[in-house]
Design a protein around this motif. Structure first.
Motif, PDB file in Angstrom:
ATOM      1  N   SER A 234      41.115  43.649 -52.052  1.00 53.94           N
ATOM      2  CA  SER A 234      40.205  43.337 -50.943  1.00 53.94           C
ATOM      3  C   SER A 234      38.969  44.224 -50.999  1.00 53.94           C
ATOM      4  CB  SER A 234      40.924  43.484 -49.605  1.00 53.94           C
ATOM      5  OG  SER A 234      41.259  44.825 -49.347  1.00 53.94           O
ATOM      6  N   GLN A 235      39.117  45.470 -51.428  1.00 52.31           N
ATOM      7  CA  GLN A 235      37.953  46.348 -51.577  1.00 52.31           C
ATOM      8  C   GLN A 235      37.004  45.803 -52.648  1.00 52.31           C
ATOM      9  OE1 GLN A 235      39.470  50.245 -52.470  1.00 52.31           O
ATOM     10  NE2 GLN A 235      40.016  50.683 -50.341  1.00 52.31           N
ATOM     11  N   GLN A 236      37.565  45.345 -53.779  1.00 51.52           N
ATOM     12  CA  GLN A 236      36.740  44.815 -54.863  1.00 51.52           C
ATOM     13  C   GLN A 236      36.013  43.542 -54.424  1.00 51.52           C
ATOM     14  OE1 GLN A 236      36.109  46.518 -57.673  1.00 51.52           O
ATOM     15  NE2 GLN A 236      37.387  48.073 -56.688  1.00 51.52           N
ATOM     16  N   ARG A 237      36.709  42.662 -53.720  1.00 50.64           N
ATOM     17  CA  ARG A 237      36.072  41.420 -53.231  1.00 50.64           C
ATOM     18  C   ARG A 237      34.940  41.734 -52.262  1.00 50.64           C
ATOM     19  NH1 ARG A 237      41.488  39.896 -53.285  1.00 50.64           N
ATOM     20  NH2 ARG A 237      41.757  40.342 -51.054  1.00 50.64           N
ATOM     21  N   ARG A 238      35.132  42.733 -51.419  1.00 50.88           N
ATOM     22  CA  ARG A 238      34.092  43.112 -50.470  1.00 50.88           C
ATOM     23  C   ARG A 238      32.864  43.638 -51.201  1.00 50.88           C
ATOM     24  NH1 ARG A 238      33.806  48.071 -48.940  1.00 50.88           N
ATOM     25  NH2 ARG A 238      32.136  48.621 -47.524  1.00 50.88           N
ATOM     26  N   LEU A 239      33.078  44.512 -52.160  1.00 54.74           N
ATOM     27  CA  LEU A 239      31.945  45.077 -52.906  1.00 54.74           C
ATOM     28  C   LEU A 239      31.215  44.006 -53.708  1.00 54.74           C
ATOM     29  CD1 LEU A 239      33.512  48.440 -54.111  1.00 54.74           C
ATOM     30  CD2 LEU A 239      31.850  48.083 -52.277  1.00 54.74           C
ATOM     31  N   LYS A 240      31.967  43.052 -54.282  1.00 52.49           N
ATOM     32  CA  LYS A 240      31.354  41.970 -55.055  1.00 52.49           C
ATOM     33  C   LYS A 240      30.475  41.098 -54.156  1.00 52.49           C
ATOM     34  CE  LYS A 240      32.444  37.976 -57.858  1.00 52.49           C
ATOM     35  NZ  LYS A 240      33.406  36.916 -58.024  1.00 52.49           N
ATOM     36  N   SER A 241      30.971  40.762 -52.955  1.00 52.87           N
ATOM     37  CA  SER A 241      30.184  39.917 -52.043  1.00 52.87           C
ATOM     38  C   SER A 241      28.943  40.656 -51.552  1.00 52.87           C
ATOM     39  CB  SER A 241      31.041  39.454 -50.867  1.00 52.87           C
ATOM     40  OG  SER A 241      31.372  40.544 -50.032  1.00 52.87           O
ATOM     41  N   LYS A 242      29.063  41.980 -51.360  1.00 47.89           N
ATOM     42  CA  LYS A 242      27.892  42.759 -50.953  1.00 47.89           C
ATOM     43  C   LYS A 242      26.829  42.761 -52.059  1.00 47.89           C
ATOM     44  CE  LYS A 242      28.462  46.803 -48.933  1.00 47.89           C
ATOM     45  NZ  LYS A 242      27.912  46.934 -47.583  1.00 47.89           N
ATOM     46  N   ALA A 243      27.275  42.877 -53.313  1.00 46.53           N
ATOM     47  CA  ALA A 243      26.323  42.894 -54.432  1.00 46.53           C
ATOM     48  C   ALA A 243      25.624  41.544 -54.563  1.00 46.53           C
ATOM     49  CB  ALA A 243      27.056  43.247 -55.728  1.00 46.53           C
ATOM     50  N   GLU A 244      26.380  40.462 -54.402  1.00 43.65           N
ATOM     51  CA  GLU A 244      25.784  39.127 -54.474  1.00 43.65           C
ATOM     52  C   GLU A 244      24.771  38.929 -53.360  1.00 43.65           C
ATOM     53  OE1 GLU A 244      29.058  36.427 -54.372  1.00 43.65           O
ATOM     54  OE2 GLU A 244      29.698  36.898 -56.425  1.00 43.65           O
ATOM     55  N   ARG A 245      25.108  39.348 -52.174  1.00 44.62           N
ATOM     56  CA  ARG A 245      24.199  39.205 -51.036  1.00 44.62           C
ATOM     57  C   ARG A 245      22.939  40.043 -51.265  1.00 44.62           C
ATOM     58  NH1 ARG A 245      22.793  35.545 -47.845  1.00 44.62           N
ATOM     59  NH2 ARG A 245      22.171  36.234 -45.794  1.00 44.62           N
ATOM     60  N   SER A 246      23.106  41.221 -51.830  1.00 48.68           N
ATOM     61  CA  SER A 246      21.972  42.090 -52.122  1.00 48.68           C
ATOM     62  C   SER A 246      21.016  41.428 -53.115  1.00 48.68           C
ATOM     63  CB  SER A 246      22.481  43.416 -52.683  1.00 48.68           C
ATOM     64  OG  SER A 246      21.417  44.225 -53.082  1.00 48.68           O
ATOM     65  N   GLU A 247      21.574  40.764 -54.140  1.00 48.33           N
ATOM     66  CA  GLU A 247      20.736  40.064 -55.118  1.00 48.33           C
ATOM     67  C   GLU A 247      19.938  38.949 -54.465  1.00 48.33           C
ATOM     68  OE1 GLU A 247      22.442  38.588 -58.760  1.00 48.33           O
ATOM     69  OE2 GLU A 247      23.709  40.371 -58.912  1.00 48.33           O
ATOM     70  N   VAL A 248      20.592  38.168 -53.601  1.00 48.87           N
ATOM     71  CA  VAL A 248      19.912  37.068 -52.916  1.00 48.87           C
ATOM     72  C   VAL A 248      18.742  37.604 -52.103  1.00 48.87           C
ATOM     73  CG1 VAL A 248      20.190  35.359 -51.068  1.00 48.87           C
ATOM     74  CG2 VAL A 248      21.925  35.557 -52.837  1.00 48.87           C
ATOM     75  N   LYS A 249      18.962  38.695 -51.394  1.00 51.58           N
ATOM     76  CA  LYS A 249      17.890  39.235 -50.551  1.00 51.58           C
ATOM     77  C   LYS A 249      16.788  39.863 -51.398  1.00 51.58           C
ATOM     78  CE  LYS A 249      20.379  39.957 -46.291  1.00 51.58           C
ATOM     79  NZ  LYS A 249      20.549  40.844 -45.151  1.00 51.58           N
TER      80      LYS A 249
END
Length: 139
Positions: free
Chosen positions: A115-130
């Motif tokens: 769950s920690q890895q999934r959270r960090l991955k989604s944060k990185a993806e969101r950061s790229e979009v922004k």
């Protein structure tokens, strides 16, 4: 005697009732009959309740708990004094029953590695979009 559970009863000396005239509609009955009930339960002095139950009861009672350790319940719902007395006693017994139930102790847990890895991955993806939303500069 007020029966709360099979093993717990409240003695009559711990309860006191006073009656007053109800407010609201009711015609001449309102002006003649004292139907409103003020039920007072001396919770702090009660020998029947353990200290832990008294503490939970104080938290549950909220504004109904007085500074001298009593619970005040006011009922003026019906035109009948007897029915208002029953409602007040029911509310008090429900409140005490709720205080008798000890809350479950919370067990602290850690989030799983996945769950920690999934959270960090989604944060990185969101950061790229922004990051891609910036202004485009001509070269």
């Amino acid at each position: 005697m007020l029966w709360i559970t099979d093993t717990l009863t409240i003695a009559d000396w711990e309860l006191s009732e006073s009656f007053s005239r109800s407010s609201g509609p009711g015609g001449q009955n309102v002006n003649k009959v004292s139907t409103a009930v003020d039920l007072r339960f001396e919770a702090e002095r009660s020998p029947h309740l353990p200290a832990a139950v008294k503490a939970r009861l104080k938290r549950l009672a909220g504004r109904r708990w007085t500074t001298d350790g009593a619970i005040l319940i006011q009922v003026e719902e019906t035109r009948s004094q007897a029915r208002n007395r029953e409602i007040a006693r029911e509310r008090l017994s429900d409140l005490i029953r709720a205080a008798l139930v000890a809350p479950k102790r919370r067990v602290a847990t850690k989030p799983t590695y996945g769950s920690q890895q999934r959270r960090l991955k989604s944060k990185a993806e969101r950061s790229e979009v922004k990051a891609m939303r910036g202004k485009v500069e001509d070269e």
